[in-house]
Design an enzyme around this catalytic site. Structure first.
Site, PDB file in Angstrom:
ATOM      1  N   GLY A 141       0.824  -1.195   0.000  1.00 38.43           N
ATOM      2  CA  GLY A 141       0.000   0.000   0.000  1.00 38.43           C
ATOM      3  C   GLY A 141       0.861   1.249   0.000  1.00 38.43           C
ATOM      4  O   GLY A 141       2.054   1.214  -0.325  1.00 38.43           O
ATOM      5  N   PHE A 142       0.270   2.367   0.398  1.00 41.06           N
ATOM      6  CA  PHE A 142       1.000   3.632   0.364  1.00 41.06           C
ATOM      7  C   PHE A 142       2.249   3.597   1.237  1.00 41.06           C
ATOM      8  O   PHE A 142       3.314   4.074   0.835  1.00 41.06           O
ATOM      9  CB  PHE A 142       0.087   4.773   0.818  1.00 41.06           C
ATOM     10  CG  PHE A 142      -0.969   5.134  -0.189  1.00 41.06           C
ATOM     11  CD1 PHE A 142      -0.644   5.841  -1.327  1.00 41.06           C
ATOM     12  CD2 PHE A 142      -2.291   4.767   0.010  1.00 41.06           C
ATOM     13  CE1 PHE A 142      -1.613   6.176  -2.269  1.00 41.06           C
ATOM     14  CE2 PHE A 142      -3.269   5.100  -0.916  1.00 41.06           C
ATOM     15  CZ  PHE A 142      -2.932   5.804  -2.057  1.00 41.06           C
ATOM     16  N   VAL A 192       1.149 -13.426   4.966  1.00 41.92           N
ATOM     17  CA  VAL A 192       1.848 -13.633   6.227  1.00 41.92           C
ATOM     18  C   VAL A 192       0.914 -14.302   7.228  1.00 41.92           C
ATOM     19  O   VAL A 192      -0.234 -13.892   7.397  1.00 41.92           O
ATOM     20  CB  VAL A 192       2.355 -12.292   6.796  1.00 41.92           C
ATOM     21  CG1 VAL A 192       2.935 -12.477   8.195  1.00 41.92           C
ATOM     22  CG2 VAL A 192       3.394 -11.687   5.873  1.00 41.92           C
ATOM     23  N   GLU A 243     -18.390  10.640  -0.086  1.00 46.98           N
ATOM     24  CA  GLU A 243     -18.069  10.609  -1.511  1.00 46.98           C
ATOM     25  C   GLU A 243     -18.914   9.573  -2.246  1.00 46.98           C
ATOM     26  O   GLU A 243     -19.365   9.820  -3.379  1.00 46.98           O
ATOM     27  CB  GLU A 243     -16.574  10.333  -1.685  1.00 46.98           C
ATOM     28  CG  GLU A 243     -15.716  11.498  -1.201  1.00 46.98           C
ATOM     29  CD  GLU A 243     -14.224  11.236  -1.241  1.00 46.98           C
ATOM     30  OE1 GLU A 243     -13.459  12.203  -1.156  1.00 46.98           O
ATOM     31  OE2 GLU A 243     -13.827  10.056  -1.348  1.00 46.98           O
ATOM     32  N   ASP A 270      -1.704   2.309   8.204  1.00 43.63           N
ATOM     33  CA  ASP A 270      -2.932   2.133   8.976  1.00 43.63           C
ATOM     34  C   ASP A 270      -2.798   1.091  10.073  1.00 43.63           C
ATOM     35  O   ASP A 270      -3.624   1.050  10.991  1.00 43.63           O
ATOM     36  CB  ASP A 270      -4.086   1.736   8.046  1.00 43.63           C
ATOM     37  CG  ASP A 270      -4.483   2.847   7.097  1.00 43.63           C
ATOM     38  OD1 ASP A 270      -4.030   3.994   7.311  1.00 43.63           O
ATOM     39  OD2 ASP A 270      -5.240   2.581   6.140  1.00 43.63           O
ATOM     40  N   ALA A 327      -3.443   8.531   3.149  1.00 46.16           N
ATOM     41  CA  ALA A 327      -2.300   8.251   2.290  1.00 46.16           C
ATOM     42  C   ALA A 327      -1.085   9.117   2.603  1.00 46.16           C
ATOM     43  O   ALA A 327       0.038   8.593   2.693  1.00 46.16           O
ATOM     44  CB  ALA A 327      -2.704   8.401   0.818  1.00 46.16           C
TER      45      ALA A 327
END
Length: 451
Positions: A20-21, A86, A176, A313, A329
């Site tokens: 991810g980011f 994992v 949104e 996160d 992000a």
């Protein structure tokens, strides 16, 4: 069988779990460092999650917001990408256990992110969230299947339920999604159906707190609520969902209980850390917060284990201000950058000051020409905020071709009111061989625009 036959080989081996980011930023910043990097993810792609709601409402295709990890790091000769899940770690032996093999590491970076939190309720099938490509495709299937079913339905009450959409949670994702769904029903689709008026669609946005967008200033929350209501969204605040059953959302506000018949129910009310956080806690003794995130030190390491970092996160960094660093992000990328820099410093027997998060503000889009932005003491809304939202989202996309494709899609949609990927795909088309209803990992390539 270990993928590393000889332990402690030079160079220093950095294993990053999560593309991810946060994880990808760390990998990119280590690209020229004198280390060996192994990037592990269950998927073979980086997903631009902030735009998943546009996949869910048919504005974009999954390939528009996904970047294959191998392609992103292809020029980094020190970086190896593995698809794997994992299942455990051994911090004493410096081993990472995957479902089908294991890895030795010198430094471990855990950045596996979060999933939807239903707070102990079994509602995941009844009210899907928006965290993965599969989630977005399932939401898209449900939205457009409801319009198709309404087109054929002659019973007015059943048609009304088919055209009722309930969104639980009014953070940026819920807001949104509600705005995009309202624009879809009230403008983009109204000329495409003959037996049903899509403008009859009812969209409920349900928030347990006093206001929507609770992390924004009250004035911006009020502005966002007003604009959503102009789009035809019914905003219910101070309202909790008590049950979801048989396409009915039961909500409670004070002493009043209401049943909302809705064939499409979507979830955006909370998140919880991925299951790997429990493995970290079990093996290291690290404490977890209520959402399962790992409490980390000021340098983002796990207490007692200076070679294990938890970022993005998955981490609860509470050393700055009254609340943890937000799960957005820019914060994740700053953490990835910091950890990569610290690793390079350590190789030179140097160190860094504690991590410091720089808040670049918050923003949320409501609809065409409408957004809200807050940056420190600067707050604005409307068309300027919408333009800022567009360019900031384009800026944070990983690859140039994604940026170009999304810009073209948005421009075409803005000026013509058309375009998008309004495909209804079979729910079971990507199921695995066990037939348990789960999707196998999506493999993306730049030659495939649609999953």
């Amino acid at each position: 069988m270990s993928l590393n036959k000889e332990k402690h080989q030079s160079p220093h081996h950095v294993v990053i779990v999560g593309g991810g980011f946060a994880g990808l930023e760390a990998a990119l910043k280590l690209g020229k460092a004198p280390v060996k990097v192994t990037l592990v993810d269950k998927r073979n792609f980086h997903l631009f999650q902030p735009l998943l709601y546009q996949v869910a409402t048919g504005s974009l295709s999954p390939g528009d917001i996904a970047s294959p990890l191998r392609g992103v790091v292809a020029e980094q000769k020190n970086t190896h990408v593995l698809m794997g899940e994992v299942v455990d770690i051994d911090p004493e032996q410096k081993k990472l256990f995957l479902r089908d093999n294991e890895l030795d590491y010198d430094t471990l970076i855990m950045a596996t992110g979060v999933s939807q939190n239903y707070f102990g309720n079994d509602w995941s099938e009844k009210a899907p969230g928006l965290k993965t490509v599969e989630d977005a495709l399932e939401v898209r299937r449900r939205i457009f299947a409801s319009f198709e079913a309404a087109e054929k339905e002659s019973d007015l009450e059943k048609r009304k339920a088919l055209l009722t959409f309930a969104i639980v949670g009014a953070g940026p994702t819920g807001v949104e999604l509600a705005g995009a769904l309202a624009e879809l029903a009230h403008t983009k689709l109204r000329e495409e159906y003959r037996s049903v008026d899509t403008r009859e669609a009812q969209i409920y946005l349900i928030q347990s707190g006093e206001r929507i967008l609770p992390t924004f200033k009250p004035a911006l929350s009020a502005k966002a609520k007003l604009e959503l209501e102009k789009l035809g969204v019914t905003v219910l605040t101070k309202t909790r969902v008590s049950n979801i059953e048989n396409n009915i959302v039961t909500v409670r506000s004070g002493e009043t209980t209401q049943d909302i018949p809705a064939h499409t129910i979507l979830w955006g009310a909370g998140v919880k850390a991925s299951a790997v956080s429990q493995a970290i806690s079990n093996r290291t003794g690290a404490k977890l917060d209520r959402a399962g995130r790992v409490f980390v030190n000021e340098d983002l390491t796990v207490p007692g284990y200076p070679n294990i970092f938890v970022i993005g996160d998955l981490a609860n960094f509470s050393h700055q201000g009254d609340s943890p660093v937000p799960g957005v992000a820019p914060a994740a990328m700053q953490e990835g950058d910091y950890v990569a820099t610290l690793i390079k410093k350590r190789l030179k027997n140097q160190t860094l000051p504690p991590f410091h998060y720089t808040d670049y503000g918050s923003l949320a889009v409501i609809g065409r020409n409408q957004a809200v932005v807050q940056y420190r003491k600067i707050r604005f809304s409307g068309f300027p905020a919408w333009i800022a939202w567009l360019f900031i989202h384009i800026f944070y996309m990983i690859e140039f071709d994604n940026q170009l494709i999304v810009m073209i899609q948005w421009a075409w949609s803005y000026f013509t009111g058309q375009g998008g990927a309004r495909l209804i795909t079979e729910k079971g088309s990507n199921k695995n061989n066990e037939g348990d209803g789960r999707y196998t990992p999506l493999v993306t390539s730049k030659s495939s625009a649609e999953a």
